[in-house]
Design an enzyme around this catalytic site. Structure first.
Site, PDB file in Angstrom:
ATOM      1  N   HIS A 126       9.002  -4.025   3.218  1.00 46.44           N
ATOM      2  CA  HIS A 126       8.486  -3.596   1.912  1.00 46.44           C
ATOM      3  C   HIS A 126       9.571  -2.842   1.126  1.00 46.44           C
ATOM      4  CE1 HIS A 126       5.165  -2.573  -0.736  1.00 46.44           C
ATOM      5  NE2 HIS A 126       5.524  -1.308  -0.709  1.00 46.44           N
ATOM      6  N   TRP A 168       1.098  -5.689   5.388  1.00 45.27           N
ATOM      7  CA  TRP A 168       0.153  -4.793   4.707  1.00 45.27           C
ATOM      8  C   TRP A 168      -0.209  -5.351   3.321  1.00 45.27           C
ATOM      9  CZ3 TRP A 168      -2.842  -0.845   5.962  1.00 45.27           C
ATOM     10  CH2 TRP A 168      -3.215   0.113   5.018  1.00 45.27           C
ATOM     11  N   SER A 224       5.443  -2.765  -5.595  1.00 48.57           N
ATOM     12  CA  SER A 224       4.349  -2.129  -4.867  1.00 48.57           C
ATOM     13  C   SER A 224       3.259  -1.620  -5.808  1.00 48.57           C
ATOM     14  CB  SER A 224       4.941  -1.011  -4.003  1.00 48.57           C
ATOM     15  OG  SER A 224       4.101  -0.776  -2.918  1.00 48.57           O
ATOM     16  N   LYS A 270       1.613  -3.735  -9.017  1.00 47.75           N
ATOM     17  CA  LYS A 270       0.232  -3.874  -9.503  1.00 47.75           C
ATOM     18  C   LYS A 270       0.241  -3.539 -10.993  1.00 47.75           C
ATOM     19  CE  LYS A 270      -1.212  -1.390  -5.226  1.00 47.75           C
ATOM     20  NZ  LYS A 270      -1.013  -2.258  -4.123  1.00 47.75           N
TER      21      LYS A 270
HETATM   22  C1  GTR Z   1       0.907   1.931   0.014  1.00 48.57           C
HETATM   23  C2  GTR Z   1      -0.305   1.304  -0.588  1.00 48.57           C
HETATM   24  C3  GTR Z   1       0.064  -0.014  -1.180  1.00 48.57           C
HETATM   25  C4  GTR Z   1       1.349   0.018  -1.975  1.00 48.57           C
HETATM   26  C5  GTR Z   1       2.348   1.049  -1.500  1.00 48.57           C
HETATM   27  C6  GTR Z   1       3.389   1.516  -2.517  1.00 48.57           C
HETATM   28  O1  GTR Z   1       0.646   3.087   0.709  1.00 48.57           O
HETATM   29  O2  GTR Z   1      -1.262   1.165   0.412  1.00 48.57           O
HETATM   30  O3  GTR Z   1      -1.017  -0.531  -1.909  1.00 48.57           O
HETATM   31  O4  GTR Z   1       1.109   0.160  -3.309  1.00 48.57           O
HETATM   32  O5  GTR Z   1       1.758   2.198  -1.052  1.00 48.57           O
HETATM   33  O6  GTR Z   1       3.139   1.633  -3.709  1.00 48.57           O
HETATM   34  O7  GTR Z   1       4.475   1.840  -2.065  1.00 48.57           O
END
Ligand code: GTR
Length: 431
Positions: free
Chosen positions: A409, A359, A268, A272
Site C-alpha cells: 500500500h 485490505w 488511499s 477515495k
Molecule cells: C486505512 C483505511 C483505508 C485506507 C487507509 C489510508 O486505515 O482502512 O480505508 O484509506 O487507511 O488512507 O491510508
C-alpha cells in the site's frame, strides 16, 4: 472480569489502529476469494423506476444525476451548494527551484475574510522550461506541502497533523518532516515529462479525526443553529473533495496552468477523495485513484478486506452518517462503487492496486472498472476493454486504465510512470 474487559479493549485498539500487519490478522476480515458472498450489483443503466437507459442523452439528462444523488444521500453526503468567496494570494514564488528545473509557487486560498481562519495552502511545481500553460496533476497529501520535497523553500504546515509520521511532534509538523512523503510524489519525473504538480495538505480542509465537525471547513456552511452535518450531509471525504474543486477554481485563474488538463490524483483515503471529487466536478479531465479500496474504487458488496462496517467503525467521520446504515448490510446499498466510476465517464479514470494491499481488495477495484464499462460504451468510449484481471506490472485499458503492481500500500515511481503515460495518451502528447 475487569482485567479481561480491559484486555479486550486494549487488544481491539491495537487491531483497529495499527496499520499493516494487524489488519491482515483480523479474524473478522475475509481474504479468501472462495468466501466472497454471492452478490447482485445495482445496474448503472437501470433507473430507480425500472426504466432501462439506452441512450447517452438519457444517461446525461436523468440517470447520471440520479446516481450522483444516491452517492450524496447514502455514501459521502451532499456537498453544500452555497458558494463562499475565496481569496487567493501568491505567498512565494521561486523561478529557479530544484536546481533551476522548476518554478515553485505557493498560493494560499482563504475561505473567510479572517486570514487566520480556514485556508488552504497550494504548492505548485511547474517545469522551468514550460512555454505557455501546462497540464498538471493535482492531489492532496498526508504530510503537508513540506512533506512533498525536502526543499527548504516550502512553507512548513502549521495545521494539526496525525502523530506517527516522520517529523510530526505533538500533532504539528517540524523541520524534520521536510520530504517525509517525497517517495510518493515523483516530482522530477512529472516535471521532465512537461507536467506541473499541485499539492495541498488535506488537514487544511478538515483535520483527520472525529471531532464532530467543529474544525475545518464544515462550520462555514452550517445554517444558524446547526452544530454538525445532517445525516445526509458531507463528512471529511466530502470536505477534502470540495477543497480539490477550490484548488481547480484557482488553477483556472492561473495563466501558467492549463485548467482543462488537470488530472486529480489521490492515494488511499485521498484516492477515495479524488474519485468523489472527479465524480462531482466534471472539470477534472482525468481522475486517478491509487489503492483507494473500500469506499473508493473497490466494490463494497464483495466484503473482501476492509468492509463498510470496519471503515465506519474506525473512521466514522469520513462518510455521511447515513452510510452507517450499510454496515454489515452492503446488499441494501442503492449503489456500489462501479457507479462512482461511471459518474466519471466519459472522462478517463485510472485505478491502481498493489498485490500485497489485500485490505483494499485489488480484485474489487478492478471489477468496478469492468462494471463501469457499459456506461463508457454507451457514451461512445472504449472503457477498459478487458474483463480478466491483467498480470502484475502489466497495465491495461483504453479510456479507463488499471494496473496491479508488486508491493504494498503506497504510491511508487511505477505508479507515477503509468499515470504519466495515461495522461500523455489522453492529453494527446507524445508518449
Ligand atoms: C486505512 C483505511 C483505508 C485506507 C487507509 C489510508 O486505515 O482502512 O480505508 O484509506 O487507511 O488512507 O491510508
Amino acid at each position: 472480569m475487569r482485567t479481561r474487559a480491559l484486555f479486550f479493549f486494549f487488544a481491539a485498539g491495537v487491531i483497529l489502529f495499527s496499520p499493516g500487519v494487524a489488519q491482515t490478522q483480523r479474524p473478522d476480515i475475509n481474504y479468501d476469494e472462495s468466501k466472497v458472498p454471492q452478490y447482485v450489483l445495482p445496474d448503472a443503466l437501470t433507473m430507480a423506476n425500472g426504466e432501462r437507459v439506452s441512450t447517452a442523452k438519457r444517461w446525461r439528462d436523468k440517470r447520471r444525476g440520479e446516481i450522483l444523488q444516491l452517492f450524496e444521500e447514502h455514501v459521502y453526503g451532499t456537498t453544500p451548494g452555497k458558494k463562499i468567496p475565496v481569496k487567493s494570494e501568491v505567498i512565494a514564488a521561486d523561478k529557479a527551484a530544484l536546481g533551476g528545473t522548476a518554478i515553485r509557487k505557493e498560493v494560499t486560498l482563504y475561505f473567510t475574510s479572517d486570514k487566520n481562519g480556514p485556508r488552504m495552502d497550494l504548492l505548485m511545481y511547474l517545469p522551468a522550461t514550460a512555454k505557455g500553460r501546462v497540464p498538471v496533476f493535482l492531489g492532496l497529501g498526508f504530510s503537508g506541502n513540506q512533506g512533498v520535497r525536502a526543499d527548504p523553500g516550502i512553507r512548513l504546515s502549521t495545521q494539526w497533523m496525525r502523530n506517527g509520521g516522520p517529523g510530526v511532534v505533538d500533532n504539528r509538523a517540524t523541520e524534520a518532516s521536510r520530504g517525509a512523503s517525497a517517495s510518493s510524489w515523483a516530482v522530477e519525473k512529472i516535471l521532465e515529462r512537461g507536467y506541473g504538480l499541485v499539492t495541498a495538505y488535506y488537514g487544511d480542509l478538515d483535520p483527520d479525526f472525529d471531532d464532530g465537525f467543529q474544525n475545518g471547513i464544515h462550520p462555514l456552511f452550517y445554517h444558524p443553529g446547526q452544530t454538525r452535518p445532517d445525516p445526509g450531509e458531507w463528512g471529511s471525504i466530502g470536505a477534502w473533495a470540495w477543497g480539490l474543486s477550490r484548488a481547480l477554481d484557482y488553477l483556472e485563474k492561473d495563466d501558467s496552468v492549463d485548467a482543462k488538463r488537470v488530472a486529480v490524483f489521490g492515494h488511499s483515503r485521498l484516492g477515495k477523495t479524488s474519485l468523489w471529487a472527479g465524480a462531482q466536478d466534471e472539470r477534472f479531465a482525468i481522475v486517478i485513484s491509487n489503492d483507494s479500496g473500500c469506499g473508493g474504487a473497490a466494490l463494497s458488496r464483495r466484503r473482501f478486506g476492509e468492509t463498510v462496517k470496519v471503515i465506519n467503525d474506525a473512521f466514522p467521520h469520513w462518510f455521511c452518517a447515513n452510510f452507517r446504515k450499510y454496515s454489515d448490510a452492503e446488499d441494501k446499498l442503492p449503489v456500489d462503487q462501479h457507479m462512482l466510476l461511471a459518474l466519471i465517464a466519459p472522462r478517463p479514470v485510472y485505478v491502481a492496486s498493489a498485490e500485497e494491499d489485500r485490505w483494499a481488495d485489488p480484485k474489487g477495484e478492478f471489477l468496478s472498472l469492468v462494471h463501469a464499462d457499459q456506461v463508457y460504451r454507451l457514451l461512445g468510449k472504449e472503457g477498459l476493454g478487458v474483463t480478466d484481471m491483467p498480470p502484475v506490472n502489466t497495465p491495461a485499458g483504453k479510456t479507463t486504465g488499471y494496473h496491479i503492481r508488486t508491493g504494498g500500500h503506497a504510491v511508487t515511481d511505477y505508479d507515477w510512470a503509468q499515470y504519466l503515460n495515461f495522461a500523455d495518451r489522453h492529453f494527446r502528447r507524445a508518449n
